[in-house]
Design an enzyme around this catalytic site. Structure first.
Site, short mmCIF file in Angstrom:
data_model
loop_
_atom_site.label_atom_id
_atom_site.label_comp_id
_atom_site.label_asym_id
_atom_site.label_seq_id
_atom_site.Cartn_x
_atom_site.Cartn_y
_atom_site.Cartn_z
N GLU A 54 0.69 -1.20 -0.02
CA GLU A 54 0.02 0.00 0.01
C GLU A 54 0.96 1.04 -0.19
O GLU A 54 0.60 2.27 -0.79
CB GLU A 54 -1.06 -0.11 1.41
CG GLU A 54 -1.81 1.18 1.29
CD GLU A 54 -2.91 1.17 2.35
OE1 GLU A 54 -3.66 1.95 2.09
OE2 GLU A 54 -3.16 0.14 2.99
N ALA A 55 2.04 1.35 0.90
CA ALA A 55 2.74 2.47 0.73
C ALA A 55 3.38 2.70 -0.44
O ALA A 55 3.52 3.88 -0.98
CB ALA A 55 4.02 2.32 1.82
#
Length: 131
Positions: A54-55
């Site tokens: 996600e990052a």
């Protein structure tokens, strides 16, 4: 046109041990150690892998958004875990599937040191005006 955004690690990113190697709107590459990111059975925690993916996808989207004078907000994340890991360092690569004016989608591939795919993720971000 605004200056492209530069990645700054957040508190969770630091706890996960993420190190950014490359950053652009076309590609974000980073590493994360398995050590410190395992579940009770000593295997890589799927939540750590999801947070890593996600990052990377969000950073790639945010760099693109910054060129439009916008920021982004994640609206969907899905991840498929292909294999586990018990040690070593993982490498994640985020690449755009779609870079629009209001929506972006990115594929994130996470591999182990042998180049084997650990997981594949996809994130969609909405591009919004900054507050």
């Amino acid at each position: 046109m605004s200056k492209p955004w530069t990645i700054t690690l957040g508190a969770l990113d630091e706890k996960l041990g993420i190190r950014v190697l490359e950053q652009s709107a076309q590609r974000v590459v980073a590493t994360m150690p398995v050590a410190g990111n395992t579940q009770s059975l000593g295997r890589l925690h799927g939540g750590a892998t999801a947070a890593f993916a996600e990052a990377l996808g969000s950073w790639c989207a945010l760099i693109h958004a910054s060129t439009l004078g916008k920021v982004c907000a994640g609206v969907d994340l899905n991840i498929t875990h292909h294999r586990g890991a018990t040690d070593g360092t993982l490498t994640g690569t985020a690449s755009p599937v779609h870079l629009g004016r209001t929506i972006t989608s990115h594929e994130i591939v996470v591999t182990d040191e042998q180049g084997r795919r650990i997981c594949t993720a996809r994130i969609t971000n909405q591009l919004i005006e900054p507050r």
